[in-house]
Design an enzyme around this catalytic site. Structure first.
Site, PDB file in Angstrom:
ATOM      1  N   HIS A 367       0.819  -1.220   0.000  1.00 21.61           N
ATOM      2  CA  HIS A 367       0.000   0.000   0.000  1.00 21.61           C
ATOM      3  C   HIS A 367       0.853   1.271   0.000  1.00 21.61           C
ATOM      4  CE1 HIS A 367      -3.658   2.046   0.009  1.00 21.61           C
ATOM      5  NE2 HIS A 367      -4.099   1.851   1.243  1.00 21.61           N
ATOM      6  N   ASP A 371      -2.198   2.395  -4.507  1.00 18.40           N
ATOM      7  CA  ASP A 371      -3.406   2.864  -3.827  1.00 18.40           C
ATOM      8  C   ASP A 371      -4.536   1.857  -3.972  1.00 18.40           C
ATOM      9  OD1 ASP A 371      -2.147   5.248  -3.076  1.00 18.40           O
ATOM     10  OD2 ASP A 371      -2.707   6.234  -4.967  1.00 18.40           O
TER      11      ASP A 371
END
Length: 396
Positions: A367, A371
């Protein structure tokens, strides 16, 4: 003469002696494997530089040795086996036996000259007093691999009685220790999240069924599911370049090449051989290369080049019956796709409940660089391509 640990890759500085294939006093021919050594990535056999015999073993099984270190001292065959003249005399004095007088062939006789056996496999078969003819080969050419022998030995009909000890202490192999360390490092350094989806495998299964004979005739390999997944992954990676990138220090390195790792389970642990430049490969190229790499993985003959350079990984837990999992990223990559088993389930299509072969997909990603919107879009893109394989085949 010294038997030296060969150079095995730029990042490898030491290896562990896993098994000696010859003992002190044994003779051998040139290029015959003498010892198995393993690193944190591969297991290799070190061959004899020339014919001779083992004079002294310098590194015992289980011990570590640096690259370039001395494994053993080698001598001339005469040192152990006697003079060449005596050997010739023995051969000359041995009476010839007519074919009808020869004794019935034993398993050890088969092991000596069976073309299905490499020297390492031959030794494994002989040490365990097995008959090669009773062991099934996983290869198309009928040659036996170590994996075939281990599978035979672990089958219910041949498995030995379990140990009566309450506990058994076994030292971790270098490969297993490295796997454990890297998986933990991946969890500690990356912000790993997993997103899920499911794919209707009907169309792919229809294509495989209708084209399997033509495909086999053309490429001499079965049309599997993996080529469709590799094609779908590469296409989706091209649309979402962050998934094919990695974080290096304070920089994001975007890769303009698509080298797809295929996770393969072996007796010694998980390895991930890489399909180099998968974006340029045809379905046939992908299936042929996967078979080659999987065979090498099971035989323990993968090279460093086979295992390095991956930009994204696919793991197929479905072959073991897994319904759903959260795969761990293969550092320094930023994403991994998990495939699972195919099950017929009731789904709604055009407001009707129908039975379809469904597979859950899991996409674990870092992450820090990818995204949520990108991760979902990437996985949905794969789903759409798999459910419409004509897009993969035609490229539109």
């Amino acid at each position: 003469m010294e038997l030296i640990v060969p150079t095995l890759g730029e990042s490898i500085t030491e290896a562990t002696v896993s098994k000696w294939l010859k003992k002190v006093g044994d003779s051998f021919e040139a290029d015959e494997p003498l010892v198995e050594i393993e690193t944190d990535k591969i297991t290799v056999e070190v061959p004899a530089p020339s014919a001779g015999s083992i004079s002294e073993i310098k590194v015992e099984e289980g011990a570590d040795v640096n690259i370039g270190g001395v494994l053993a001292l080698l001598g001339d065959q005469k040192t152990t086996n006697g003079s060449a003249a005596n050997e010739k005399a023995e051969i000359k004095d041995t009476p010839k036996v007519k074919p009808e007088e020869q004794k019935e062939t034993t398993s050890s006789d088969v092991n000596q000259d069976n073309p299905k056996l490499s020297p390492a496999v031959q030794k494994l078969v002989a040490e365990n007093n097995l008959s090669a003819d009773k062991i099934s080969s996983s290869r198309s050419d009928g040659r036996l691999t170590k994996e075939d022998v281990f599978n035979f030995m672990n089958s219910p009909s041949t498995k030995k009685t379990p140990s009566t000890e309450r506990e058994e202490v076994v030292k971790m192999s270098k490969i297993r220790k490295t796997i454990a360390t890297r998986l933990k490092e991946s969890q500690n350094t990356a912000a790993i999240l997993t997103t899920f989806n499911e794919v209707d495998m009907s169309e792919i299964m229809n294509v495989r069924e209708s084209k399997k004979e033509d495909f086999m005739e053309r490429y001499n390999v079965k049309l599997g599911f993996m080529s469709f997944f590799v094609k779908a992954v590469v296409t989706s990676l091209q649309e979402y370049p962050a998934v094919n990138a990695e974080i290096r220090d304070d920089n994001i390195i975007y890769k303009n090449h698509f080298d797809i790792g295929i996770a393969v389970g072996t007796k010694k642990g998980l390895v991930v051989p890489v399909l180099k430049n998968a974006d340029t490969m045809s379905f046939g190229d992908i299936e042929q290369t996967i078979v080659e790499l999987s065979t090498k993985a099971k035989e323990g003959s993968l090279t460093m080049d086979d295992l390095t350079g991956g930009t994204f990984t696919i793991s197929n837990g479905g072959v073991y019956g897994s319904m759903l999992s959260t795969p761990i990223i293969n550092r320094p990559q930023s994403g991994i796709l998990g495939m699972h088993n195919i099950q017929k389930r009731a789904v709604v299509v055009d407001d009707e409940v129908v039975i379809r072969p469904m597979m859950y997909l899991a996409f674990s990603y870092d992450h820090r660089i990818i995204d949520g919107k990108e991760s979902v879009g990437f996985l949905v893109g794969i789903k759409n391509l798999l459910e419409n394989p004509s897009k993969l085949i035609l490229g539109v």
